[in-house]
Write a protein that holds these residues in place. Structure first.
Motif, PDB file in Angstrom:
ATOM      1  N   PRO A 213       0.307  -2.365   0.636  1.00  0.00           N
ATOM      2  CA  PRO A 213       1.101  -3.596   0.752  1.00  0.00           C
ATOM      3  C   PRO A 213       1.221  -4.373  -0.551  1.00  0.00           C
ATOM      4  O   PRO A 213       2.136  -5.184  -0.705  1.00  0.00           O
ATOM      5  N   ARG A 214       0.317  -4.136  -1.501  1.00  0.00           N
ATOM      6  CA  ARG A 214       0.360  -4.842  -2.784  1.00  0.00           C
ATOM      7  C   ARG A 214       1.045  -4.013  -3.865  1.00  0.00           C
ATOM      8  O   ARG A 214       1.071  -4.405  -5.032  1.00  0.00           O
TER       9      ARG A 214
ATOM     10  N   LEU B 101       7.022   9.452   7.669  1.00  0.00           N
ATOM     11  CA  LEU B 101       5.726   9.475   6.996  1.00  0.00           C
ATOM     12  C   LEU B 101       5.759   8.613   5.720  1.00  0.00           C
ATOM     13  O   LEU B 101       4.754   8.001   5.355  1.00  0.00           O
ATOM     14  N   ILE B 102       6.909   8.551   5.073  1.00  0.00           N
ATOM     15  CA  ILE B 102       7.056   7.672   3.908  1.00  0.00           C
ATOM     16  C   ILE B 102       6.906   6.216   4.333  1.00  0.00           C
ATOM     17  O   ILE B 102       6.260   5.408   3.646  1.00  0.00           O
ATOM     18  N   LEU B 103       7.490   5.854   5.472  1.00  0.00           N
ATOM     19  CA  LEU B 103       7.333   4.489   5.985  1.00  0.00           C
ATOM     20  C   LEU B 103       5.862   4.165   6.223  1.00  0.00           C
ATOM     21  O   LEU B 103       5.387   3.071   5.902  1.00  0.00           O
ATOM     22  N   ILE B 104       5.137   5.114   6.791  1.00  0.00           N
ATOM     23  CA  ILE B 104       3.718   4.893   7.072  1.00  0.00           C
ATOM     24  C   ILE B 104       2.935   4.774   5.769  1.00  0.00           C
ATOM     25  O   ILE B 104       2.084   3.888   5.612  1.00  0.00           O
ATOM     26  N   ALA B 105       3.221   5.650   4.813  1.00  0.00           N
ATOM     27  CA  ALA B 105       2.539   5.583   3.524  1.00  0.00           C
ATOM     28  C   ALA B 105       2.797   4.241   2.838  1.00  0.00           C
ATOM     29  O   ALA B 105       1.895   3.657   2.222  1.00  0.00           O
ATOM     30  N   ASN B 106       4.005   3.738   2.966  1.00  0.00           N
ATOM     31  CA  ASN B 106       4.362   2.469   2.337  1.00  0.00           C
ATOM     32  C   ASN B 106       3.556   1.306   2.916  1.00  0.00           C
ATOM     33  O   ASN B 106       3.226   0.347   2.208  1.00  0.00           O
ATOM     34  N   GLN B 107       3.218   1.397   4.194  1.00  0.00           N
ATOM     35  CA  GLN B 107       2.425   0.351   4.825  1.00  0.00           C
ATOM     36  C   GLN B 107       0.984   0.335   4.302  1.00  0.00           C
ATOM     37  O   GLN B 107       0.279  -0.658   4.454  1.00  0.00           O
ATOM     38  N   CYS B 108       0.569   1.434   3.695  1.00  0.00           N
ATOM     39  CA  CYS B 108      -0.820   1.550   3.238  1.00  0.00           C
ATOM     40  C   CYS B 108      -1.050   0.909   1.875  1.00  0.00           C
ATOM     41  O   CYS B 108      -2.206   0.776   1.447  1.00  0.00           O
TER      42      CYS B 108
ATOM     43  N   ASN C 210      -6.191  -1.826  -3.794  1.00  0.00           N
ATOM     44  CA  ASN C 210      -6.728  -2.118  -2.463  1.00  0.00           C
ATOM     45  C   ASN C 210      -5.865  -1.532  -1.340  1.00  0.00           C
ATOM     46  O   ASN C 210      -5.386  -2.248  -0.467  1.00  0.00           O
ATOM     47  N   PRO C 211      -5.657  -0.218  -1.346  1.00  0.00           N
ATOM     48  CA  PRO C 211      -4.898   0.392  -0.247  1.00  0.00           C
ATOM     49  C   PRO C 211      -5.667   0.270   1.055  1.00  0.00           C
ATOM     50  O   PRO C 211      -6.898   0.112   1.057  1.00  0.00           O
ATOM     51  N   ARG C 212      -4.970   0.348   2.147  1.00  0.00           N
ATOM     52  CA  ARG C 212      -5.615   0.219   3.452  1.00  0.00           C
ATOM     53  C   ARG C 212      -4.885   1.061   4.472  1.00  0.00           C
ATOM     54  O   ARG C 212      -3.696   1.373   4.304  1.00  0.00           O
TER      55      ARG C 212
END
Length: 214
Positions: A131-132, A122-129, A157-159
Motif C-alpha cells: 500500500p505504500r 493476481l496483480i490486483l492482489i499483489a498491489n494490495q500487499c 513494509n509490505p503486508r
C-alpha cells in the motif's frame, strides 16, 4: 468455502459490479468536480487546474475500465484466447495510477481467457500487499496453455491483507461482500483453470503463486 457454494451467479455478478463501480467512482467524481470549476470560476489559473484534473481523471477512469473489462468481463466467447500483449497494456495502464511499478516479465503469447483474467486479478492482489508503494514483478513458467504464475510484491513494509492468505488457500471467508469479492473471484477463476493459489511473506517481499492443482 461452503458459503461460496451458496453464492449464486447473480450475487457474484452484483458484487463484482459493485467492486468495479467503487473503483471508478473516484476518478469520475473528480471529472465532475473539474467541470463544476470550469462552470463557476473565471480565473485562468483555476480553469487550467480544472482541465488538468479532468485530463488526469479521465485517463485514470479509462485505464481502470479497460483493466476491469479484461479482468472481470467476458472478453470474447467461451474458449476464447487473449493476447498477453493486450493484458500487459491494460495492466501497465492500470498501474500507472497506482503507487507501485509493474515489472512485466511475461512473453507475448495467446492464452485462454480465464488464465489471463486470473493473472490480472493476481496483480490486483499483489498491489494490495504494498500500500505504500514498491514494485510488482510478474513471471510465468511453462506453456501458455498450462502455465504457472509467480508474482512478487516488494516494497516498504509490505503486508498480506487480513484474511487474504486464508481465502486464497481455499478457506471459507468470514464474509462475502463487495470488499472481499475480488480475492473470492480470483479463487473461483483458479478453480475453473484447475490451479491452486498460495501466498507467503518474507521480509520485504510478498510472493503469490498459481500452479496446476495436484
Amino acid at each position: 468455502m461452503s458459503e461460496l457454494k451458496e453464492l449464486s451467479s447473480l450475487d457474484l455478478s452484483a458484487l463484482v459490479a459493485s467492486r468495479v463501480c467503487h473503483d471508478i467512482i473516484s476518478p469520475v467524481g473528480a471529472i465532475t468536480n473539474g467541470l463544476e470549476v470550469l462552470d463557476e470560476e473565471g480565473s485562468e489559473d483555476m480553469r487550467e487546474f480544472a482541465m488538468d484534473l479532468i485530463r488526469k481523471s479521465a485517463r485514470q477512469a479509462s485505464a481502470k475500465l479497460q483493466f476491469a473489462r479484461l479482468a472481470f468481463g467476458a472478453a470474447g466467447s467461451a474458449g476464447a484466447e487473449i493476447d498477453l500483449g493486450d493484458a500487459q497494456v491494460v495492466a501497465t495502464g492500470f498501474m500507472e495510477n497506482e503507487k507501485s511499478d509493474l515489472d512485466w516479465q511475461v512473453a507475448r503469447h495467446l492464452m485462454p481467457k480465464n488464465l489471463v483474467k486470473l493473472l490480472l486479478n493476481l496483480i490486483l492482489i499483489a498491489n494490495q500487499c504494498v500500500p505504500r508503494g514498491g514494485e510488482i514483478s510478474v513471471l510465468m513458467e511453462g506453456e501458455p496453455s498450462s502455465p504457472s504464475f509467480i508474482l512478487t510484491a516488494k516494497g516498504l513494509n509490505p503486508r498480506i491483507p487480513l484474511g487474504m492468505q486464508e481465502t486464497l488457500s481455499g478457506e471459507e471467508p468470514e464474509r462475502v461482500d463487495a470488499h472481499s469479492v475480488q480475492p473470492i473471484y480470483t479463487v473461483l477463476l483458479a478453480r475453473e483453470c484447475g490451479m491452486s493459489l498460495s501466498m507467503s511473506k518474507e521480509e520485504d517481499t510478498v510472493r503469490i503463486t498459481a500452479q496446476k492443482a495436484a
